[in-house]
Design a protein around this motif. Structure first.
Motif, PDB file in Angstrom:
ATOM      1  N   GLY A 229      45.050  28.900  19.244  1.00 58.63           N
ATOM      2  CA  GLY A 229      46.140  29.464  18.459  1.00 58.63           C
ATOM      3  C   GLY A 229      47.406  29.651  19.277  1.00 58.63           C
ATOM      4  N   GLU A 230      48.509  29.900  18.578  1.00 57.35           N
ATOM      5  CA  GLU A 230      49.787  30.096  19.249  1.00 57.35           C
ATOM      6  C   GLU A 230      49.709  31.325  20.158  1.00 57.35           C
ATOM      7  OE1 GLU A 230      54.532  30.777  18.228  1.00 57.35           O
ATOM      8  OE2 GLU A 230      53.106  30.263  16.628  1.00 57.35           O
ATOM      9  N   GLY A 231      50.099  31.143  21.420  1.00 59.53           N
ATOM     10  CA  GLY A 231      50.099  32.244  22.375  1.00 59.53           C
ATOM     11  C   GLY A 231      48.743  32.556  22.977  1.00 59.53           C
ATOM     12  N   GLU A 232      47.695  31.866  22.521  1.00 61.24           N
ATOM     13  CA  GLU A 232      46.368  32.124  23.073  1.00 61.24           C
ATOM     14  C   GLU A 232      46.167  31.361  24.376  1.00 61.24           C
ATOM     15  OE1 GLU A 232      43.278  31.368  20.277  1.00 61.24           O
ATOM     16  OE2 GLU A 232      43.935  32.916  18.880  1.00 61.24           O
ATOM     17  N   ILE A 233      45.361  31.945  25.260  1.00 66.34           N
ATOM     18  CA  ILE A 233      45.088  31.343  26.560  1.00 66.34           C
ATOM     19  C   ILE A 233      43.586  31.233  26.747  1.00 66.34           C
ATOM     20  CG2 ILE A 233      45.217  31.726  29.060  1.00 66.34           C
ATOM     21  CD1 ILE A 233      47.921  32.989  28.669  1.00 66.34           C
ATOM     22  N   HIS A 234      43.160  30.062  27.218  1.00 64.25           N
ATOM     23  CA  HIS A 234      41.753  29.870  27.575  1.00 64.25           C
ATOM     24  C   HIS A 234      41.623  30.062  29.080  1.00 64.25           C
ATOM     25  CE1 HIS A 234      38.239  27.378  28.814  1.00 64.25           C
ATOM     26  NE2 HIS A 234      37.695  28.024  27.796  1.00 64.25           N
ATOM     27  N   ILE A 235      40.637  30.838  29.527  1.00 62.01           N
ATOM     28  CA  ILE A 235      40.456  31.135  30.940  1.00 62.01           C
ATOM     29  C   ILE A 235      39.070  30.699  31.380  1.00 62.01           C
ATOM     30  CG2 ILE A 235      40.450  32.931  32.716  1.00 62.01           C
ATOM     31  CD1 ILE A 235      42.274  34.591  30.929  1.00 62.01           C
ATOM     32  N   GLN A 236      39.020  29.910  32.458  1.00 69.15           N
ATOM     33  CA  GLN A 236      37.752  29.458  33.019  1.00 69.15           C
ATOM     34  C   GLN A 236      37.619  29.978  34.441  1.00 69.15           C
ATOM     35  OE1 GLN A 236      37.298  25.193  33.371  1.00 69.15           O
ATOM     36  NE2 GLN A 236      35.066  25.319  33.579  1.00 69.15           N
ATOM     37  N   HIS A 237      36.553  30.730  34.697  1.00 68.61           N
ATOM     38  CA  HIS A 237      36.325  31.306  36.015  1.00 68.61           C
ATOM     39  C   HIS A 237      35.516  30.358  36.884  1.00 68.61           C
ATOM     40  CE1 HIS A 237      33.830  34.147  38.690  1.00 68.61           C
ATOM     41  NE2 HIS A 237      35.038  34.092  39.212  1.00 68.61           N
ATOM     42  N   LYS A 238      35.974  30.148  38.122  1.00 61.66           N
ATOM     43  CA  LYS A 238      35.244  29.352  39.106  1.00 61.66           C
ATOM     44  C   LYS A 238      35.315  30.065  40.451  1.00 61.66           C
ATOM     45  CE  LYS A 238      36.328  24.877  36.910  1.00 61.66           C
ATOM     46  NZ  LYS A 238      36.924  23.536  37.122  1.00 61.66           N
ATOM     47  N   THR A 239      34.476  29.639  41.389  1.00 61.08           N
ATOM     48  CA  THR A 239      34.490  30.252  42.714  1.00 61.08           C
ATOM     49  C   THR A 239      34.669  29.243  43.840  1.00 61.08           C
ATOM     50  OG1 THR A 239      32.069  30.149  42.863  1.00 61.08           O
ATOM     51  CG2 THR A 239      33.036  32.177  41.977  1.00 61.08           C
ATOM     52  N   ASP A 240      34.778  27.966  43.512  1.00 59.32           N
ATOM     53  CA  ASP A 240      34.958  26.929  44.531  1.00 59.32           C
ATOM     54  C   ASP A 240      36.415  26.467  44.485  1.00 59.32           C
ATOM     55  OD1 ASP A 240      35.050  24.480  45.981  1.00 59.32           O
ATOM     56  OD2 ASP A 240      32.889  24.239  45.721  1.00 59.32           O
ATOM     57  N   LEU A 241      37.225  26.957  45.426  1.00 63.11           N
ATOM     58  CA  LEU A 241      38.651  26.656  45.423  1.00 63.11           C
ATOM     59  C   LEU A 241      38.903  25.161  45.539  1.00 63.11           C
ATOM     60  CD1 LEU A 241      41.617  27.554  45.523  1.00 63.11           C
ATOM     61  CD2 LEU A 241      41.354  27.856  48.003  1.00 63.11           C
ATOM     62  N   LYS A 242      38.182  24.512  46.413  1.00 66.75           N
ATOM     63  CA  LYS A 242      38.400  23.078  46.630  1.00 66.75           C
ATOM     64  C   LYS A 242      38.124  22.284  45.366  1.00 66.75           C
ATOM     65  CE  LYS A 242      37.433  19.491  50.073  1.00 66.75           C
ATOM     66  NZ  LYS A 242      36.747  19.192  51.353  1.00 66.75           N
TER      67      LYS A 242
ATOM     68  N   PHE B  32      46.285  21.244  52.276  1.00 65.40           N
ATOM     69  CA  PHE B  32      46.679  22.639  52.128  1.00 65.40           C
ATOM     70  C   PHE B  32      46.338  23.388  53.414  1.00 65.40           C
ATOM     71  CE2 PHE B  32      45.934  21.080  47.911  1.00 65.40           C
ATOM     72  CZ  PHE B  32      46.787  21.778  47.058  1.00 65.40           C
ATOM     73  N   THR B  33      47.137  24.404  53.736  1.00 59.68           N
ATOM     74  CA  THR B  33      46.716  25.362  54.743  1.00 59.68           C
ATOM     75  C   THR B  33      45.946  26.471  54.045  1.00 59.68           C
ATOM     76  OG1 THR B  33      48.692  26.751  54.552  1.00 59.68           O
ATOM     77  CG2 THR B  33      48.784  24.924  56.127  1.00 59.68           C
ATOM     78  N   VAL B  34      44.953  27.023  54.708  1.00 64.33           N
ATOM     79  CA  VAL B  34      44.199  28.134  54.127  1.00 64.33           C
ATOM     80  C   VAL B  34      43.726  29.057  55.240  1.00 64.33           C
ATOM     81  CG1 VAL B  34      42.011  26.850  54.104  1.00 64.33           C
ATOM     82  CG2 VAL B  34      42.343  28.791  52.546  1.00 64.33           C
ATOM     83  N   HIS B  35      43.891  30.345  55.036  1.00 63.25           N
ATOM     84  CA  HIS B  35      43.389  31.333  55.990  1.00 63.25           C
ATOM     85  C   HIS B  35      41.919  31.585  55.693  1.00 63.25           C
ATOM     86  CE1 HIS B  35      42.903  34.725  58.518  1.00 63.25           C
ATOM     87  NE2 HIS B  35      42.930  35.621  57.558  1.00 63.25           N
ATOM     88  N   PRO B  36      41.024  31.357  56.658  1.00 68.29           N
ATOM     89  CA  PRO B  36      39.592  31.526  56.395  1.00 68.29           C
ATOM     90  C   PRO B  36      39.227  32.922  55.909  1.00 68.29           C
ATOM     91  CG  PRO B  36      39.947  30.436  58.513  1.00 68.29           C
ATOM     92  CD  PRO B  36      41.286  30.892  58.034  1.00 68.29           C
ATOM     93  N   GLY B  37      40.073  33.907  56.212  1.00 66.14           N
ATOM     94  CA  GLY B  37      39.775  35.276  55.833  1.00 66.14           C
ATOM     95  C   GLY B  37      39.770  35.548  54.341  1.00 66.14           C
ATOM     96  N   ILE B  38      40.295  34.621  53.525  1.00 62.38           N
ATOM     97  CA  ILE B  38      40.282  34.842  52.076  1.00 62.38           C
ATOM     98  C   ILE B  38      39.030  34.266  51.430  1.00 62.38           C
ATOM     99  CG2 ILE B  38      42.799  34.847  51.958  1.00 62.38           C
ATOM    100  CD1 ILE B  38      42.587  32.077  50.530  1.00 62.38           C
ATOM    101  N   LEU B  39      38.270  33.484  52.192  1.00 67.92           N
ATOM    102  CA  LEU B  39      37.105  32.813  51.619  1.00 67.92           C
ATOM    103  C   LEU B  39      35.849  33.634  51.897  1.00 67.92           C
ATOM    104  CD1 LEU B  39      37.915  29.154  52.713  1.00 67.92           C
ATOM    105  CD2 LEU B  39      38.465  30.274  50.538  1.00 67.92           C
ATOM    106  N   GLY B  40      35.054  33.824  50.894  1.00 66.38           N
ATOM    107  CA  GLY B  40      33.813  34.552  51.038  1.00 66.38           C
ATOM    108  C   GLY B  40      32.696  33.667  51.561  1.00 66.38           C
ATOM    109  N   GLU B  41      31.475  34.161  51.425  1.00 65.81           N
ATOM    110  CA  GLU B  41      30.313  33.413  51.897  1.00 65.81           C
ATOM    111  C   GLU B  41      30.240  32.058  51.198  1.00 65.81           C
ATOM    112  OE1 GLU B  41      25.461  34.018  52.271  1.00 65.81           O
ATOM    113  OE2 GLU B  41      26.740  35.649  51.558  1.00 65.81           O
ATOM    114  N   GLY B  42      30.054  31.009  52.001  1.00 68.63           N
ATOM    115  CA  GLY B  42      29.998  29.667  51.449  1.00 68.63           C
ATOM    116  C   GLY B  42      31.363  29.115  51.090  1.00 68.63           C
ATOM    117  N   GLY B  43      32.442  29.800  51.543  1.00 71.77           N
ATOM    118  CA  GLY B  43      33.793  29.325  51.245  1.00 71.77           C
ATOM    119  C   GLY B  43      34.253  29.617  49.834  1.00 71.77           C
ATOM    120  N   HIS B  44      33.643  30.597  49.188  1.00 69.06           N
ATOM    121  CA  HIS B  44      33.956  30.876  47.794  1.00 69.06           C
ATOM    122  C   HIS B  44      35.102  31.889  47.658  1.00 69.06           C
ATOM    123  CE1 HIS B  44      29.702  29.521  46.264  1.00 69.06           C
ATOM    124  NE2 HIS B  44      30.479  28.508  46.633  1.00 69.06           N
ATOM    125  N   ILE B  45      35.831  31.739  46.576  1.00 70.44           N
ATOM    126  CA  ILE B  45      36.897  32.666  46.212  1.00 70.44           C
ATOM    127  C   ILE B  45      37.051  32.612  44.697  1.00 70.44           C
ATOM    128  CG2 ILE B  45      38.691  30.902  46.548  1.00 70.44           C
ATOM    129  CD1 ILE B  45      40.571  33.123  47.449  1.00 70.44           C
TER     130      ILE B  45
END
Length: 413
Positions: free
Chosen positions: A307-320, A284-297
């Motif tokens: 259930g029908e129409g329900e979405i599960h969301i998992q938050h992470k900060t390590d793009l790689k 992948f190409t990546v612009h360093p300007g989008i990554l925070g301290e430690g390469g996090h985003i």
């Protein structure tokens, strides 16, 4: 492939693409109008057309069928006859601010007198007040921007065909775009999908249509493989629109994962593909300007809920790590724009050094002006096809922005 749309990756060999050759719309405005039209400069049209033709021929030389938005739109109107032409004009005039009144009537008469190709070209170019022999007689018409030169604004962003729609699997999103300057654009895409013989009644899925108040644009929509999408939470795409399209994909396709990637909400990084693109199975190409301290985003992985129409969301900060998990890869090669140098990266990102178009695994089309980023791509084993870019780049978009892939070959790996 039975559907006229078949796009299950960012990197499969590109077979068919939608472009828009720059026309008079990119010169049909003044510096005072640039903020209104989302432009930072005014390209020189003959050179911009020469550069765009070079880009199109580079694609053709690599086995890509090139379709043009302006031609498909006129052909769709031809196929639909007089009734469709009238309906299209009414919708376009309404979205241009003229649902009724004397100005509406004068504009409609002017446009309806043209053949469909000339009419499409004229709408795209914009209509100046001095083009029509018309003196407003109603209060609404006389009160509308009396000193403004245009009845209908030009659409200079049209050569960025990536944004009004995005082909996903055997369907597409037809997008409600963020700013008024671009919202009319996707009406052309709607007309093409619904009425052009190549696409109409061919089983094309519309994952999300343009009739929404929430915003999404194709520069934020990346098709990573046949079941994973990445979508930018950006200046141009809202979180609720991402949840909406994810719900539709989970319900009616094999897509089971959408990775929402939060990027800075500003003009320099307006879409995800201005800072992050997929160029090979594990690169992948990546612009360093989008990554925070430690390469996090901040990333949010959306998967179907219980259930029908329900979405599960998992938050992470390590793009790689997020990408490795979703794509089942042992490792990833994230190639920094400008080799990570803060000055070079900032300059080349502004000139779309991160906005690469993969036309096959490991084969990318880039602007020649981003020579540091291009050399780094070669050092990482990529084949780089450079296109000329002095005028096209003034519009703030690169090869990926200028192309809407319609058909790609399926990946074999």
């Amino acid at each position: 492939m039975t559907s006229p749309i078949h796009n299950f990756s960012e990197i499969g060999k590109l077979k068919t693409v939608l472009l828009k050759r720059p026309g008079h719309e990119i010169e049909n405005f003044t510096p005072d109008m640039m903020p209104r039209l989302l432009f930072d400069d005014i390209p020189y049209l003959p050179k911009a057309q020469e550069e765009h033709d070079y880009f199109a021929n580079t694609l053709r030389d690599n086995g890509v069928e090139v379709l043009y938005l302006e031609k498909l739109a006129a052909e769709a109107l031809d196929a639909g006859g007089a009734e469709l032409k009238d309906k299209f004009l009414e919708q376009m005039l309404t979205e241009s601010g003229y649902a009724t009144g004397a100005t509406h009537d004068a504009l409609k008469e002017y446009l309806a007198s043209m053949n469909n190709q000339d009419m499409v070209n004229k709408i795209m170019e914009g209509i100046r007040k001095n083009e029509i022999d018309f003196v407003p007689t109603d209060l609404q018409s006389m009160a509308e921007d009396g000193d403004y030169e245009f009845y209908m604004d030009p659409m200079p962003n049209l050569y960025f065909t990536r944004d009004p729609s995005a082909c996903i699997g055997e369907g597409l999103s037809i997008n409600h775009m963020t700013f008024a300057a671009r919202q009319r654009e996707s009406l052309f895409n709607q007309i093409i999908i619904e009425h052009h013989p190549r696409f109409a009644n061919q089983g094309v899925h519309v994952w999300r249509d343009r009739n929404h108040s929430t915003r999404i644009e194709g520069g934020d929509e990346l098709v990573l493989n046949d079941h994973v999408m990445a979508i930018g939470v950006s200046q141009r795409t809202s979180a609720d629109a991402i949840e909406d399209i994810a719900r539709n994909l989970f319900k009616d396709s094999n897509y089971d994962t959408v990775i929402a990637i939060s990027i800075p909400h500003n003009h320099a990084m307006m879409h995800l593909d201005t800072v992050f693109t997929m160029i090979n199975y594990d690169q992948f190409t990546v612009h360093p300007g989008i990554l925070g301290e430690g390469g996090h985003i901040d990333t949010y992985t959306l998967t179907p809920g219980q259930g029908e129409g329900e979405i599960h969301i998992q938050h992470k900060t390590d793009l790689k790590e997020t990408l490795k998990d979703a794509l089942h890869l042992d490792d990833l090669d994230l190639i920094p724009t400008g080799n990570g140098d803060p000055i070079i990266a900032g300059r080349e990102q502004w000139n779309d050094g991160s906005n690469t178009l993969a036309i096959a695994p490991g084969v990318v089309v880039t602007y020649n002006r981003n020579y540091v980023s291009n050399e780094l791509l070669r050092q990482h084993g990529l084949k780089v096809l450079e296109v000329i870019s002095s005028e096209l780049s003034r519009g703030r978009g690169g090869p990926r922005c200028m192309s809407c892939p319609i058909v790609r070959e399926d990946l074999t790996k």
